[in-house]
Design a protein around this motif. Structure first.
Motif, PDB file in Angstrom:
ATOM      1  N   ASN A   1      -5.548  -5.667   6.005  1.00 57.18           N
ATOM      2  CA  ASN A   1      -4.568  -5.530   4.917  1.00 57.18           C
ATOM      3  C   ASN A   1      -4.546  -6.772   4.048  1.00 57.18           C
TER       4      ASN A   1
ATOM      5  N   LYS B   1      -1.072   4.866  -8.495  1.00 57.94           N
ATOM      6  CA  LYS B   1      -2.192   4.941  -7.550  1.00 57.94           C
ATOM      7  C   LYS B   1      -2.693   6.377  -7.415  1.00 57.94           C
TER       8      LYS B   1
ATOM      9  N   ARG C   1      -3.227  -5.778  -1.972  1.00 51.93           N
ATOM     10  CA  ARG C   1      -4.203  -4.689  -1.908  1.00 51.93           C
ATOM     11  C   ARG C   1      -3.731  -3.576  -2.851  1.00 51.93           C
TER      12      ARG C   1
ATOM     13  N   ASP D   1       0.829  -1.203   0.000  1.00 50.92           N
ATOM     14  CA  ASP D   1       0.000   0.000   0.000  1.00 50.92           C
ATOM     15  C   ASP D   1       0.871   1.265   0.000  1.00 50.92           C
TER      16      ASP D   1
END
Length: 435
Positions: A291, A81, A295, A75
């Motif tokens: 989590n 992203k 992910r 992440d």
């Protein structure tokens, strides 16, 4: 086919309906090793709304890979992203007046549902969740507890607890508002239904048989949730990303869910990708409390952004879906009028529609005949009794017509009826919008 018979598990399902080895796919078509072409009205069970190998997305993905873009980043903040979040916020959320936090979960729809249920329980301190008859939310244990199908539930191996089942819209008949029953049991301390953390609902039940809730029912459901201080979760995994004619399937109902799950066509290219959207005040997670190694999928960030930029920067694509959906409705209604005789009805909305058959055997015969004529189309529902139209949203008018023609011919042959529907009509709207 030998290697599949030798070592692949018996759990396989779609391969049984379409026993071919496929090796190529473009747009709305699949091709097998022998070079045979199949029109795809399954579209990865709703994962390929923008078609196979969409050239607009492929170019962006190949460029990203060529430039050694991040493949796996847990992440961590990555450029891919950030650019996805920017596009999603500016072109999806803000124009709709939505303010949601985005949580990246494991890559599949059931991962998103698990996170949504877990969040709702943590926020409210309650365990029970209300789900609905014929609902389907995934087959991991938490999501499976909210799923109605006995075939899937029977494979759990353990008792499935933590949910209470309520009748979906129309389950008890067209004239009965089942939200009134939900309100009653939540108002009665002796009903035996514990006050829930959340209600989870699909606006159109895909695997459950293309059961479309009315907008009024959805609005009433939201009112019940607000009255009893229960969170409203909309599972938009299959019905979202444009399938019903708007980006989110609940937009036309005018409701404001507390939590939304998305997956399937979110990534655009068929790449695994799932998120949970929820109101900022619900963001009570502690760091790392929920989590998963996968992910967030950086490849999917790239193609998801491309999908948003190309198809959702204005309302033209939504209008195209609605136009095609109106065509599907008119064609299916005409087929039912011609061949129905009590055996068929239609259901669904937008480009998420189906033909409800009197039994699963009849539906299976129709889809088998359609496959023999080069159309891949599946069934859904408790008894696999609904022929499910789930073609890519970008399908051409010509191929949409061709696919429905094949289904119509299959129905005609199965019913052994020589009559045909009236002389060919132009079921498309006369004015076609720019794609």
């Amino acid at each position: 086919m030998k290697i599949f018979d030798e070592i692949e598990s018996e759990v396989q399902s779609y391969a049984r309906s379409f026993p071919r080895v496929f090796n190529k796919a473009v747009g709305e078509f699949l091709y097998d090793q022998e070079g045979n072409e199949y029109l795809d009205f399954l579209a990865g069970a709703g994962t390929l709304n923008y078609g196979h190998n969409n050239p607009l997305f492929k170019e962006k993905l190949l460029e990203y890979i060529h430039n050694d873009g991040i493949t796996h980043g847990l992440d961590l903040h990555t450029q891919a992203k950030g650019e996805f979040l920017e596009a999603f916020n500016e072109k999806i959320l803000k124009p709709r007046g939505m303010e949601y936090v985005v949580q990246f979960t494991g890559p599949t729809g059931t991962n998103a549902v698990e996170a949504a249920l877990k969040l709702a329980r943590n926020v409210t301190g309650r365990e029970n969740v209300i789900s609905f008859t014929n609902g389907f939310h995934g087959v991991s244990l938490g999501a499976l507890s909210a799923t109605g199908n006995s075939h899937h539930r029977g494979a759990a191996g353990v008792s499935l607890s933590g949910t209470s089942r309520m009748p979906f819209d129309g389950y008890l008949g067209e004239d009965i508002d089942t939200t009134a029953y939900l309100d009653k049991v939540l108002s009665d301390s002796s009903s035996g239904i514990d006050k829930p953390a959340a209600v989870i609902v699909e606006t159109v039940q895909g695997e459950g048989g293309i059961n479309a809730a009315s907008f009024e029912w959805l609005r009433n459901l939201e009112k019940v949730c607000r009255k009893h201080e229960v969170l409203l979760i909309v599972d938009d995994i299959q019905a979202g990303c444009g399938r019903t004619g708007t980006y989110f399937s609940f937009e036309q109902a005018g409701i404001n869910p507390d939590i939304v799950t998305l997956s399937k066509s979110l990534g655009g290219y068929g790449l695994p990708f799932a998120v949970v959207l929820f109101k900022p005040e619900l963001d009570l997670w502690k760091p790392g409390e929920h989590n998963g190694t996968f992910r967030g999928n950086n490849f999917a960030f790239v193609t998801a952004k491309a999908a948003i930029d190309h198809y959702w920067s204005d309302d033209k694509f939504a209008q195209e879906i609605q136009r095609k959906g109106a065509y599907v409705s008119k064609r299916l209604d005409a087929i039912i009028d011609a061949y129905g005789e009590g055996n068929f009805t239609t259901r669904g909305r937008g480009m998420f529609q189906g033909i409800n058959c009197v039994n699963g055997e009849l539906a299976a015969k129709i889809t088998r005949k359609a496959f023999q004529q080069g159309l891949i189309i599946e069934t859904s529902g408790a008894d696999d009794h609904v022929v499910k139209f789930l073609c890519p949203l970008i399908i051409s008018d010509e191929n949409l017509k061709k696919g429905i023609d094949i289904v119509e011919q299959a129905i005609k042959e199965v019913c052994a009826k020589e009559d045909s529907i009236p002389e060919e009509k132009d079921y498309f709207e006369p004015t076609r919008l720019a794609s």
